[in-house]
Design a protein around this motif. Structure first.
Motif, PDB file in Angstrom:
ATOM      1  N   THR A 305      48.613  39.156  44.871  1.00 47.03           N
ATOM      2  CA  THR A 305      46.641  39.563  44.618  1.00 47.03           C
ATOM      3  C   THR A 305      46.226  38.994  45.668  1.00 47.03           C
ATOM      4  O   THR A 305      46.368  38.652  46.335  1.00 47.03           O
ATOM      5  N   THR A 306      44.749  40.175  46.019  1.00 41.82           N
ATOM      6  CA  THR A 306      44.112  39.795  47.099  1.00 41.82           C
ATOM      7  C   THR A 306      42.806  39.299  46.262  1.00 41.82           C
ATOM      8  O   THR A 306      41.382  39.334  46.874  1.00 41.82           O
ATOM      9  N   LEU A 307      42.386  39.822  45.166  1.00 40.82           N
ATOM     10  CA  LEU A 307      41.657  39.678  44.555  1.00 40.82           C
ATOM     11  C   LEU A 307      41.851  38.799  42.563  1.00 40.82           C
ATOM     12  O   LEU A 307      42.292  39.652  41.942  1.00 40.82           O
ATOM     13  N   GLY A 308      41.210  37.975  42.757  1.00 40.11           N
ATOM     14  CA  GLY A 308      41.348  36.704  41.518  1.00 40.11           C
ATOM     15  C   GLY A 308      40.518  37.255  40.482  1.00 40.11           C
ATOM     16  O   GLY A 308      39.809  37.416  41.067  1.00 40.11           O
ATOM     17  N   PRO A 309      40.462  36.282  39.260  1.00 39.18           N
ATOM     18  CA  PRO A 309      39.488  36.102  38.275  1.00 39.18           C
ATOM     19  C   PRO A 309      38.720  35.101  38.632  1.00 39.18           C
ATOM     20  O   PRO A 309      38.406  34.903  40.264  1.00 39.18           O
ATOM     21  N   LEU A 310      37.533  35.465  38.649  1.00 43.09           N
ATOM     22  CA  LEU A 310      36.249  34.466  38.253  1.00 43.09           C
ATOM     23  C   LEU A 310      36.646  33.801  37.466  1.00 43.09           C
ATOM     24  O   LEU A 310      37.518  33.660  37.290  1.00 43.09           O
ATOM     25  N   VAL A 311      35.382  32.145  38.164  1.00 41.16           N
ATOM     26  CA  VAL A 311      36.308  30.973  37.258  1.00 41.16           C
ATOM     27  C   VAL A 311      36.262  30.809  36.286  1.00 41.16           C
ATOM     28  O   VAL A 311      36.785  30.564  35.155  1.00 41.16           O
ATOM     29  N   THR A 312      35.678  31.175  35.402  1.00 36.90           N
ATOM     30  CA  THR A 312      35.254  31.529  33.803  1.00 36.90           C
ATOM     31  C   THR A 312      34.940  32.865  33.513  1.00 36.90           C
ATOM     32  O   THR A 312      34.239  34.134  33.602  1.00 36.90           O
ATOM     33  N   ALA A 313      34.969  33.344  32.279  1.00 38.76           N
ATOM     34  CA  ALA A 313      34.543  34.917  31.610  1.00 38.76           C
ATOM     35  C   ALA A 313      32.898  34.749  31.458  1.00 38.76           C
ATOM     36  O   ALA A 313      32.599  36.006  31.966  1.00 38.76           O
ATOM     37  N   SER A 314      32.581  33.757  31.562  1.00 38.90           N
ATOM     38  CA  SER A 314      31.082  34.033  31.382  1.00 38.90           C
ATOM     39  C   SER A 314      30.496  33.870  32.903  1.00 38.90           C
ATOM     40  O   SER A 314      29.300  34.766  32.870  1.00 38.90           O
ATOM     41  N   GLY A 315      31.181  33.591  33.703  1.00 38.40           N
ATOM     42  CA  GLY A 315      30.216  33.960  35.108  1.00 38.40           C
ATOM     43  C   GLY A 315      30.817  35.478  35.555  1.00 38.40           C
ATOM     44  O   GLY A 315      29.853  36.340  35.820  1.00 38.40           O
ATOM     45  N   ALA A 316      32.506  35.994  35.170  1.00 43.51           N
ATOM     46  CA  ALA A 316      32.504  37.774  34.982  1.00 43.51           C
ATOM     47  C   ALA A 316      31.421  38.884  34.073  1.00 43.51           C
ATOM     48  O   ALA A 316      31.082  39.191  34.507  1.00 43.51           O
ATOM     49  N   ALA A 317      31.125  38.146  32.842  1.00 44.07           N
ATOM     50  CA  ALA A 317      30.238  38.485  32.294  1.00 44.07           C
ATOM     51  C   ALA A 317      28.515  38.216  32.818  1.00 44.07           C
ATOM     52  O   ALA A 317      27.586  39.265  33.004  1.00 44.07           O
ATOM     53  N   LEU A 318      28.313  37.357  33.464  1.00 44.69           N
ATOM     54  CA  LEU A 318      26.410  37.568  34.145  1.00 44.69           C
ATOM     55  C   LEU A 318      26.479  38.732  35.234  1.00 44.69           C
ATOM     56  O   LEU A 318      26.203  39.571  35.480  1.00 44.69           O
ATOM     57  N   VAL A 319      27.797  38.484  36.348  1.00 46.96           N
ATOM     58  CA  VAL A 319      28.014  39.815  36.904  1.00 46.96           C
ATOM     59  C   VAL A 319      28.044  41.120  36.532  1.00 46.96           C
ATOM     60  O   VAL A 319      26.991  42.383  36.242  1.00 46.96           O
ATOM     61  N   ARG A 320      28.798  41.303  35.227  1.00 50.70           N
ATOM     62  CA  ARG A 320      28.577  42.506  34.828  1.00 50.70           C
ATOM     63  C   ARG A 320      27.046  42.947  33.597  1.00 50.70           C
ATOM     64  O   ARG A 320      26.412  44.227  34.179  1.00 50.70           O
TER      65      ARG A 320
END
Length: 464
Positions: A305-320
C-alpha cells in the motif's frame, strides 16, 4: 478492579476497530502531575547542560531501538502505510539530535561589549513547566519539536497527545524512563477537552505549545487569556506550489505529487494547491495524472500500500464534499475513483484526486483539505502566480520550481509564508526556524531560535 474513570477510545482507520482504550486522567491525577512537574523542574534546571544532553540522546536511542513497534502502532492508530511508518522515527532522531546539539549555542549568555566599571550580560532561564498538546498526523515529529528544547532548556514537560495517538505519549515516556530522566520532568496525561482547558488555566503551567486546527488554536488562546504566558500555535495551511516555465517538469511533478499525497495528504505543510505556467501546463497535468494513478489505495498494514485511509471517515467526507463543490462549479476531475476499489463513501478510504479548471471561488482551493486532493490552476506569469499564492488565510510554506534561483528568491521575498522552498517541499530542516503567518499560527520551533520561546531573558547589570 474496574476503573470508574471516563474512557478514551482510539478507533483504527484500518477497520474502525477499537485499537487502544485508556482511562482519562482524573482531577487528582492532574493535580498530582502538575505538582510533581513543579517540584522536578526546580531540581532539573540546576542539572548541567552536558548531563541533560546525554539523557536526551539516550531517550532518542531508546525510541530508535523500538522503531518496529512504533511503526506498527502508527499504522494502526492513524493509518500510515507500514512501508513508510518507520520514517517518522528517523525524522524524530534527526530533529531531536540537532536540537540537543544546538542547545549550548542557543542557551549561551549574551555578553555585551566591555564597559569600564561594569559587567553586563543576558542569561536565558527556563520558564517552568511546558504543556505540549500534540496532534495525530505526525505525532512524534510535531511533539518532539517542543519536548526536546523545553527539557534541554531546563523546563519540565507535560504532554497531552491526541486521543487518536495516545501510545505515542506512552512510548516517549518509556524512552525517557529508560534514559533515566529524573521523575516528574516528563509526564503525559490523557485528557478530555474540558480538562485540557483546565490545565492551561492552571498557574503551574508556564507555556503552551499546540499543533492542530484553527478552531483548536482559538480555544487555546482563550483558555490562556489573562495568564500572560507564552503560547505557540501551529495551525495548518493551504500551502501552494508554483511551477515556472523553466522548471524541470519531471522533478516538479514528482515533488508536488508526493507533497500533496504523502500521508494521504494529512500534512499541515503538504501541497494543497498548484499553479503552473501555461507554457508547461499540459505537460505537467499529463505526467501528474499518470503518477497519481500509480498509487495503491489499501489497508496500511499491507506492505504494498502506498496510500492509506484518512484518519477518520469524517475527514474523508470533508474532502469528498470539497471535490463535489468544485465539480459543481465547473472543475474537471482527472482521476477515476473506480480505479481505486477500496474507495467507498462512509469509510476513511478515499481515492486520490487531481482537479483542473479550478478557481478561488471553490472550497478546495481555499479551505484546508487535509486529504488526497489537489487543485491545479494555469497561470500566465510570475505576478499572477504570486497574487494567487498570497490569496489565502494561511501562510505556512510555499514552493517555487525553477532553474533560476535568483528569480525564485525574488519571488519568495514577496510571499506571505513562514518557510519558502525552492525545488522541494514538505520537509522541516531542524536548522531552520519553523513558523507560520496569518491563520497558520504564531511562534517558532526548531533551530536555535526555537529555544527563545521556551526561555526568558534575564539581564545582569553589575557595577564593580
Amino acid at each position: 478492579m474496574t476503573s470508574n474513570k471516563p474512557i478514551q477510545q482510539t478507533r483504527s482507520p484500518i477497520d474502525n476497530s477499537v485499537y487502544v482504550e485508556r482511562d482519562l486522567a482524573s482531577s487528582e491525577d492532574i493535580q498530582n502531575s502538575l505538582r510533581a512537574s513543579v517540584i522536578a523542574q526546580a531540581h532539573w534546571r540546576k542539572v548541567a547542560l552536558k548531563e541533560r544532553a546525554a539523557i536526551c540522546h539516550k531517550m532518542v536511542d531508546a525510541l530508535v531501538a523500538n522503531t518496529d513497534e512504533i511503526a506498527t502502532e502508527l499504522c494502526w492508530m492513524m493509518g500510515r502505510p507500514i512501508q513508510y511508518a518507520s520514517g517518522e522515527v528517523v525524522g524524530l532522531a534527526e530533529r531531536a539530535r540537532y536540537m540537543i546539539d544546538v542547545a549550548a549555542e542557543a542557551l549561551a549568555p549574551v555578553n555585551l561589549p566591555e564597559l569600564s566599571g561594569f559587567i553586563r550580560y543576558i542569561k536565558r532561564e527556563p520558564l517552568g513547566t511546558a504543556f505540549v498538546i500534540a496532534p495525530w498526523n505526525y505525532p512524534y515529529l510535531t511533539s518532539i519539536n517542543t519536548i526536546i528544547p523545553a527539557i534541554m532548556a531546563g523546563n519540565s514537560v507535560v504532554l497531552k497527545h491526541s486521543k487518536q495517538t495516545p501510545l505515542c505519549a506512552e512510548q516517549l515516556f518509556k524512552a525517557f524512563e529508560q534514559a533515566e530522566l529524573p521523575e516528574g520532568v516528563f509526564q503525559y496525561l490523557h485528557l478530555s477537552h474540558v480538562d485540557t482547558q483546565t490545565v492551561i488555566k492552571d498557574s503551574r503551567i508556564d507555556y503552551v505549545a499546540f499543533t492542530g486546527s484553527v478552531a483548536g488554536g482559538d480555544m487555546i488562546e482563550q483558555a490562556a487569556s489573562g495568564r500572560f504566558i507564552g503560547v505557540g500555535l501551529e495551525l495548518g495551511g493551504k500551502d501552494p506550489a508554483y511551477v515556472r516555465a523553466d522548471a524541470d517538469i519531471d522533478h516538479a511533478v514528482a515533488t508536488c505529487i508526493d507533497g500533496a499525497f504523502f500521508n494521504s495528504g494529512q500534512s499541515c505543510c503538504g501541497i494543497e494547491r498548484i499553479y503552473v505556467n501555461s507554457c508547461v501546463f499540459d505537460e505537467f497535468i499529463s505526467k501528474a495524472v499518470e503518477l497519481v494513478n500509480k498509487y495503491k489505495l489499501g489497508r496500511p498494514d499491507d506492505i504494498n500500500t502506498t496510500l492509506g485511509p484518512l484518519v477518520t471517515a469524517s475527514g474523508a467526507a470533508l474532502v469528498r464534499s470539497q471535490i463535489q463543490d468544485a465539480l459543481s462549479k465547473g472543475a474537471t476531475a482527472h482521476i477515476d475513483a473506480k480505479d481505486f476499489p477500496l474507495d467507498e463513501i462512509g469509510t476513511a478510504y478515499l481515492a486520490p484526486q487531481l482537479l483542473t479548471q479550478v478557481n478561488h471561488q471553490m472550497r478546495v482551493m481555499t479551505e484546508e483539505s487535509f486529504g488526497p486532493v489537489v487543485g491545479v490552476m494555469k497561470v500566465d506569469n510570475d505576478e499572477q502566480a504570486i497574487a494567487l499564492m498570497n490569496d489565502s488565510a494561511f501562510g505556512l510554506t510555499a514552493v517555487v520550481f525553477t532553474q533560476d534561483i535568483e528569480a525564485a528568491i525574488t519571488l519568495g521575498e514577496q510571499l506571505d509564508t513562514g518557510t519558502f522552498f525552492v525545488n522541494r517541499c514538505d520537509y522541516l530542516d531542524p536548522g531552520l526556524a519553523w513558523t507560520g503567518v496569518k491563520h497558520s499560527g504564531r511562534g517558532c520551533t526548531l533551530s536555535a531560535l526555537g529555544y527563545e520561546s521556551l526561555t526568558r531573558p534575564k539581564s545582569f547589570h553589575i557595577k564593580l
